[in-house]
Design a protein around this motif. Structure first.
Motif, PDB file in Angstrom:
ATOM      1  N   MET A   1      23.218  40.947  42.569  1.00  0.00           N
ATOM      2  CA  MET A   1      24.336  40.699  40.812  1.00  0.00           C
ATOM      3  C   MET A   1      24.754  40.340  40.446  1.00  0.00           C
ATOM      4  O   MET A   1      25.343  40.410  39.241  1.00  0.00           O
ATOM      5  N   THR A   2      25.947  40.209  41.765  1.00  0.00           N
ATOM      6  CA  THR A   2      27.487  39.863  41.256  1.00  0.00           C
ATOM      7  C   THR A   2      27.092  38.286  39.806  1.00  0.00           C
ATOM      8  O   THR A   2      27.464  37.754  39.253  1.00  0.00           O
ATOM      9  N   LEU A   3      25.701  36.946  40.943  1.00  0.00           N
ATOM     10  CA  LEU A   3      25.559  35.753  39.761  1.00  0.00           C
ATOM     11  C   LEU A   3      25.298  36.357  38.996  1.00  0.00           C
ATOM     12  O   LEU A   3      25.177  35.401  37.762  1.00  0.00           O
ATOM     13  N   VAL A   4      24.119  37.483  38.457  1.00  0.00           N
ATOM     14  CA  VAL A   4      23.309  37.567  37.331  1.00  0.00           C
ATOM     15  C   VAL A   4      25.011  38.436  35.886  1.00  0.00           C
ATOM     16  O   VAL A   4      24.604  38.015  35.114  1.00  0.00           O
ATOM     17  N   LEU A   5      25.879  39.065  37.294  1.00  0.00           N
ATOM     18  CA  LEU A   5      26.861  38.779  35.623  1.00  0.00           C
ATOM     19  C   LEU A   5      27.383  38.057  35.795  1.00  0.00           C
ATOM     20  O   LEU A   5      27.831  38.325  34.868  1.00  0.00           O
ATOM     21  N   LEU A   6      28.159  37.576  36.912  1.00  0.00           N
ATOM     22  CA  LEU A   6      29.248  35.950  36.208  1.00  0.00           C
ATOM     23  C   LEU A   6      28.106  35.254  35.620  1.00  0.00           C
ATOM     24  O   LEU A   6      28.321  34.637  34.268  1.00  0.00           O
ATOM     25  N   PHE A   7      26.989  34.749  35.355  1.00  0.00           N
ATOM     26  CA  PHE A   7      26.060  33.610  34.846  1.00  0.00           C
ATOM     27  C   PHE A   7      26.470  34.554  32.521  1.00  0.00           C
ATOM     28  O   PHE A   7      26.530  34.112  32.244  1.00  0.00           O
ATOM     29  N   ALA A   8      25.530  35.857  32.752  1.00  0.00           N
ATOM     30  CA  ALA A   8      25.876  36.665  31.316  1.00  0.00           C
ATOM     31  C   ALA A   8      27.103  36.355  31.088  1.00  0.00           C
ATOM     32  O   ALA A   8      27.247  36.455  29.563  1.00  0.00           O
ATOM     33  N   VAL A   9      28.821  36.855  31.600  1.00  0.00           N
ATOM     34  CA  VAL A   9      29.505  36.775  30.599  1.00  0.00           C
ATOM     35  C   VAL A   9      30.040  35.625  30.254  1.00  0.00           C
ATOM     36  O   VAL A   9      30.848  35.104  29.729  1.00  0.00           O
ATOM     37  N   THR A  10      29.818  34.213  31.283  1.00  0.00           N
ATOM     38  CA  THR A  10      30.401  32.985  31.136  1.00  0.00           C
ATOM     39  C   THR A  10      29.183  33.025  30.015  1.00  0.00           C
ATOM     40  O   THR A  10      29.595  32.193  29.132  1.00  0.00           O
TER      41      THR A  10
ATOM     42  N   TYR B   1      34.372  30.041  31.905  1.00  0.00           N
ATOM     43  CA  TYR B   1      33.861  29.539  33.746  1.00  0.00           C
ATOM     44  C   TYR B   1      35.276  30.544  34.229  1.00  0.00           C
ATOM     45  O   TYR B   1      34.985  31.534  35.317  1.00  0.00           O
ATOM     46  N   LEU B   2      36.347  30.041  33.798  1.00  0.00           N
ATOM     47  CA  LEU B   2      37.756  30.227  35.032  1.00  0.00           C
ATOM     48  C   LEU B   2      38.098  31.850  34.459  1.00  0.00           C
ATOM     49  O   LEU B   2      38.262  32.461  35.280  1.00  0.00           O
ATOM     50  N   ILE B   3      37.621  31.854  33.077  1.00  0.00           N
ATOM     51  CA  ILE B   3      38.056  33.033  32.610  1.00  0.00           C
ATOM     52  C   ILE B   3      37.005  33.880  33.268  1.00  0.00           C
ATOM     53  O   ILE B   3      37.976  35.594  33.741  1.00  0.00           O
ATOM     54  N   VAL B   4      35.841  33.974  33.567  1.00  0.00           N
ATOM     55  CA  VAL B   4      35.046  35.352  34.745  1.00  0.00           C
ATOM     56  C   VAL B   4      35.417  35.200  35.288  1.00  0.00           C
ATOM     57  O   VAL B   4      35.742  36.218  36.215  1.00  0.00           O
ATOM     58  N   ILE B   5      35.691  33.722  36.392  1.00  0.00           N
ATOM     59  CA  ILE B   5      36.225  33.876  37.790  1.00  0.00           C
ATOM     60  C   ILE B   5      37.582  34.805  37.614  1.00  0.00           C
ATOM     61  O   ILE B   5      37.560  35.542  39.239  1.00  0.00           O
ATOM     62  N   ILE B   6      38.396  34.860  37.315  1.00  0.00           N
ATOM     63  CA  ILE B   6      39.749  35.544  37.269  1.00  0.00           C
ATOM     64  C   ILE B   6      39.603  36.487  37.140  1.00  0.00           C
ATOM     65  O   ILE B   6      39.702  37.735  37.175  1.00  0.00           O
ATOM     66  N   ILE B   7      38.492  37.109  36.137  1.00  0.00           N
ATOM     67  CA  ILE B   7      38.485  38.256  35.503  1.00  0.00           C
ATOM     68  C   ILE B   7      37.537  39.209  37.038  1.00  0.00           C
ATOM     69  O   ILE B   7      37.813  40.233  37.361  1.00  0.00           O
TER      70      ILE B   7
ATOM     71  N   GLY C   1      38.025  42.554  41.289  1.00  0.00           N
ATOM     72  CA  GLY C   1      37.873  42.864  43.574  1.00  0.00           C
ATOM     73  C   GLY C   1      36.612  43.051  42.870  1.00  0.00           C
ATOM     74  O   GLY C   1      35.559  43.052  44.248  1.00  0.00           O
ATOM     75  N   ILE C   2      35.388  42.922  41.940  1.00  0.00           N
ATOM     76  CA  ILE C   2      34.042  42.572  42.153  1.00  0.00           C
ATOM     77  C   ILE C   2      33.301  40.952  43.004  1.00  0.00           C
ATOM     78  O   ILE C   2      32.555  40.878  43.359  1.00  0.00           O
ATOM     79  N   TRP C   3      34.359  40.536  43.005  1.00  0.00           N
ATOM     80  CA  TRP C   3      33.453  38.924  43.173  1.00  0.00           C
ATOM     81  C   TRP C   3      34.995  38.530  43.836  1.00  0.00           C
ATOM     82  O   TRP C   3      35.316  37.234  44.336  1.00  0.00           O
ATOM     83  N   LYS C   4      35.800  39.557  44.294  1.00  0.00           N
ATOM     84  CA  LYS C   4      36.449  38.618  45.806  1.00  0.00           C
ATOM     85  C   LYS C   4      36.194  37.508  46.737  1.00  0.00           C
ATOM     86  O   LYS C   4      37.240  37.001  47.174  1.00  0.00           O
ATOM     87  N   GLU C   5      34.875  38.218  47.347  1.00  0.00           N
ATOM     88  CA  GLU C   5      34.338  37.699  49.328  1.00  0.00           C
ATOM     89  C   GLU C   5      34.674  36.168  48.095  1.00  0.00           C
ATOM     90  O   GLU C   5      34.625  35.106  49.367  1.00  0.00           O
TER      91      GLU C   5
END
Length: 134
Positions: free
Chosen positions: A1-10, A56-62, A67-71
């Motif tokens: 799910m996290t990767l899909v969210l990362l892809f969509a928002v990016t 990509y950087l904005i999405v990583i920071i957000i 806390g969604i992508w902390k690990e």
């Protein structure tokens, strides 16, 4: 799910930033100059592809701040991001004020050193680049 969210928002941020950068390129006449090495014949705006990195950087920071992508954000990951930003910044610089070949090579060497310091290794044998196990 996290990767899909990362892809969509990016993808969303990239689409917005590409439009913005291309409009700015037209407004400020940031066009790629035609020379004997170029295939294009008309005015092609510079920097359109640059939008993908800030998106990509904005999405990583957000995702990190929420806390969604902390690990996934480790020291190694940060070094690779720094190398990526380093290459992009000097690529933009080179678009506007061409750098000599030795400076471009130095920038690429520094970025490669950062990636290797992050634990990645490159091998011609298996043609893969994977982080070394801890």
């Amino acid at each position: 799910m996290t990767l899909v969210l990362l892809f969509a928002v990016t993808l969303l941020f990239s689409a917005i930033l590409v439009r913005f950068i291309i409009k700015a390129a037209h407004r400020f006449s940031w066009y790629d100059h035609i020379d004997e090495r170029k295939v294009h014949t008309g005015q092609v705006p510079r920097l359109g592809g640059v939008a993908f990195i800030p998106a990509y950087l904005i999405v990583i920071i957000i995702l990190t701040l929420t806390g969604i992508w902390k690990e996934q954000v480790t020291g190694s990951f940060v070094l690779v991001l720094v190398a990526m930003v380093f290459i992009v910044v000097f690529g933009i610089w080179d678009d506007f004020k061409p750098l000599r070949a030795q400076y471009k090579a130095l920038v690429q060497l520094v970025a490669a050193i950062l990636v290797v310091a992050a634990g990645y290794r490159f091998s011609a044998r298996n043609r893969s680049s994977r982080p070394m196990p801890p």
